[in-house]
Motif scaffolding. Sequence first.
Motif, PDB file in Angstrom:
ATOM      1  N   HIS A  98      27.665 -20.908 -23.420  1.00 37.94           N
ATOM      2  CA  HIS A  98      27.162 -22.231 -23.789  1.00 37.94           C
ATOM      3  C   HIS A  98      27.091 -22.288 -25.314  1.00 37.94           C
ATOM      4  O   HIS A  98      26.362 -21.500 -25.925  1.00 37.94           O
ATOM      5  N   ILE A  99      27.825 -23.201 -25.919  1.00 39.60           N
ATOM      6  CA  ILE A  99      27.849 -23.313 -27.379  1.00 39.60           C
ATOM      7  C   ILE A  99      27.396 -24.720 -27.765  1.00 39.60           C
ATOM      8  O   ILE A  99      28.089 -25.703 -27.490  1.00 39.60           O
ATOM      9  N   TYR A 100      26.230 -24.807 -28.385  1.00 37.47           N
ATOM     10  CA  TYR A 100      25.672 -26.096 -28.782  1.00 37.47           C
ATOM     11  C   TYR A 100      26.088 -26.430 -30.207  1.00 37.47           C
ATOM     12  O   TYR A 100      25.266 -26.756 -31.073  1.00 37.47           O
ATOM     13  N   ALA A 101      27.393 -26.317 -30.437  1.00 40.28           N
ATOM     14  CA  ALA A 101      27.992 -26.539 -31.750  1.00 40.28           C
ATOM     15  C   ALA A 101      29.502 -26.465 -31.551  1.00 40.28           C
ATOM     16  O   ALA A 101      29.967 -26.279 -30.423  1.00 40.28           O
ATOM     17  N   PRO A 102      30.294 -26.600 -32.603  1.00 43.69           N
ATOM     18  CA  PRO A 102      31.751 -26.514 -32.433  1.00 43.69           C
ATOM     19  C   PRO A 102      32.217 -25.114 -32.047  1.00 43.69           C
ATOM     20  O   PRO A 102      31.708 -24.112 -32.556  1.00 43.69           O
ATOM     21  N   LEU A 103      33.183 -25.054 -31.155  1.00 44.61           N
ATOM     22  CA  LEU A 103      33.873 -23.811 -30.799  1.00 44.61           C
ATOM     23  C   LEU A 103      35.275 -23.882 -31.383  1.00 44.61           C
ATOM     24  O   LEU A 103      36.100 -24.690 -30.952  1.00 44.61           O
ATOM     25  N   ARG A 104      35.550 -23.022 -32.374  1.00 45.69           N
ATOM     26  CA  ARG A 104      36.864 -23.020 -33.013  1.00 45.69           C
ATOM     27  C   ARG A 104      37.570 -21.665 -32.896  1.00 45.69           C
ATOM     28  O   ARG A 104      38.738 -21.560 -33.238  1.00 45.69           O
ATOM     29  N   GLY A 105      36.840 -20.655 -32.448  1.00 49.36           N
ATOM     30  CA  GLY A 105      37.447 -19.334 -32.282  1.00 49.36           C
ATOM     31  C   GLY A 105      37.869 -19.091 -30.843  1.00 49.36           C
ATOM     32  O   GLY A 105      38.311 -19.992 -30.147  1.00 49.36           O
TER      33      GLY A 105
END
Length: 256
Positions: free
Chosen positions: A185-192
């Motif tokens: 769960h990522i409450y921000a951008p996932l770029r990796g």
Amino acid sequence: MQNSTTRKPIEIKISTVVAVAILLNESSFPAVEAALKEMTAGSPDFFDDEFAVIDVEAITDQELDWNALIPLFKAHGLNPVAVRHAREEDHATIRSHGLSIDVVSKPRAEPEIQASQVQVPAPVEATPVAAPVAAEPQVIIRNMPAMVIDTPVRAGQRIYARGADLIITASVNNGAEVIADGSIHIYAPLRGRALAGATGNTEARIFAMTMEPELVSIAGIYRTFENGFPPLQAHHPAQVKLNGDSIEVSSVKSAG
């Protein structure tokens, strides 16, 4: 002044190392080489020197050219460290390349019981028994612990939530990698890169407020986005899950 804390010259501790599995279904060197080129699309850092375990269970009856295969994997950014289900006659060649033999433990066979060893209890007189009362249906709630990360995950960093979900409240930048045995769960951008269900949990999912990943994976099945992320999902909360044997990306709002 000498440090009062005594430090041993060497210490051995338990450490978790994540390795990808190379499942070989073909013994032909040209076929494997062509498949790797197609998979990586000519990108030299596609796998980024990932540790790898080569599994040859599907072709244990076939002869493999280890002197050619191992350098081939290394040339494509994979770093083989062990071979699983290898033929015994190949062990010496595999070890000569610095790889270990990953021994797969087999279930222990139950001892055979001779008829003379079986004791038959004496018959007893049957007594009436009241009919059992129907039990309440059992409700099973699957609960997995979670690892919480409150700081950005920067390029070159790798975070692994072993036996747990992974919750990140900051961005996962390009070149970073986050892994969990459960969901992410990522409450921000996932770029990796994000790899959920690392030990084979096909029910695991990946959630992010903004989906712009380099790679996503569920239970070892992965998908990359060299041609860009699906336009309807970019910059919107989205989830990644398995649909059969393929990765499905959908909006959290429209998920049924």
